[in-house]
Design a protein around this motif. Sequence first.
Motif, short mmCIF file in Angstrom:
data_model
loop_
_atom_site.label_atom_id
_atom_site.label_comp_id
_atom_site.label_asym_id
_atom_site.label_seq_id
_atom_site.Cartn_x
_atom_site.Cartn_y
_atom_site.Cartn_z
N ALA A 98 0.14 -6.46 -0.73
CA ALA A 98 -0.81 -7.50 -1.12
C ALA A 98 -1.67 -7.89 0.07
CB ALA A 98 -0.07 -8.72 -1.68
N VAL A 99 -1.04 -8.02 1.23
CA VAL A 99 -1.76 -8.39 2.45
C VAL A 99 -2.79 -7.31 2.79
CG1 VAL A 99 -1.51 -8.80 4.93
CG2 VAL A 99 0.17 -9.75 3.32
N LYS A 100 -2.41 -6.06 2.63
CA LYS A 100 -3.31 -4.95 2.96
C LYS A 100 -4.65 -5.09 2.21
CE LYS A 100 -1.43 -0.85 3.10
NZ LYS A 100 -0.91 0.49 2.72
N ILE A 101 -4.59 -5.49 0.98
CA ILE A 101 -5.79 -5.64 0.16
C ILE A 101 -6.68 -6.76 0.68
CG2 ILE A 101 -6.57 -6.31 -2.17
CD1 ILE A 101 -3.99 -4.84 -3.19
N LEU A 102 -6.10 -7.75 1.34
CA LEU A 102 -6.85 -8.91 1.82
C LEU A 102 -7.45 -8.74 3.21
CD1 LEU A 102 -4.41 -11.70 0.60
CD2 LEU A 102 -6.43 -10.79 -0.57
#
Length: 143
Positions: free
Chosen positions: A110-114
């Motif tokens: 999820a962090v990677k997408i942000l």
Amino acid sequence: AQAALRTLADTTVTGRRIAIMGSMNELGDDSDRYHQEVGAACADLDLLVTFGAQANQHLGPMAVAKGLDERHWKPADSPYAAGEYLKLIIGPGDVVLAKGSEGGIFTEEAVKILLADPADAARLVRQSPTWMERKRRRFPDAS
């Protein structure tokens, strides 16, 4: 998880305090209770995004029961769905806490997408080819 939430609560922000909370799979027989305790600690957030069975069934509902406006809780099906949801609504000054289990939850996705710079993904945990294959097997629709 609760210490991280306290740190988030004590952090000066110009935007919203947001938490992405995945299920915590290593909690044993008391897992439901621990997810509820963490959920209660999420009641003062501006936005809570959960994913994983335990987080969606216990953590999010307890946050709402303890005062989080239900419109500010978003249950998701995967870390990828959580990240894509937040990507659409995150704004300047927002601070995001991401927490979840290593055991099949993979909150780092999820962090990677942000990330503002996709190259920073290499700094995240569990990015080796072996881990990425595990993630592909766990979430085949996200590949």
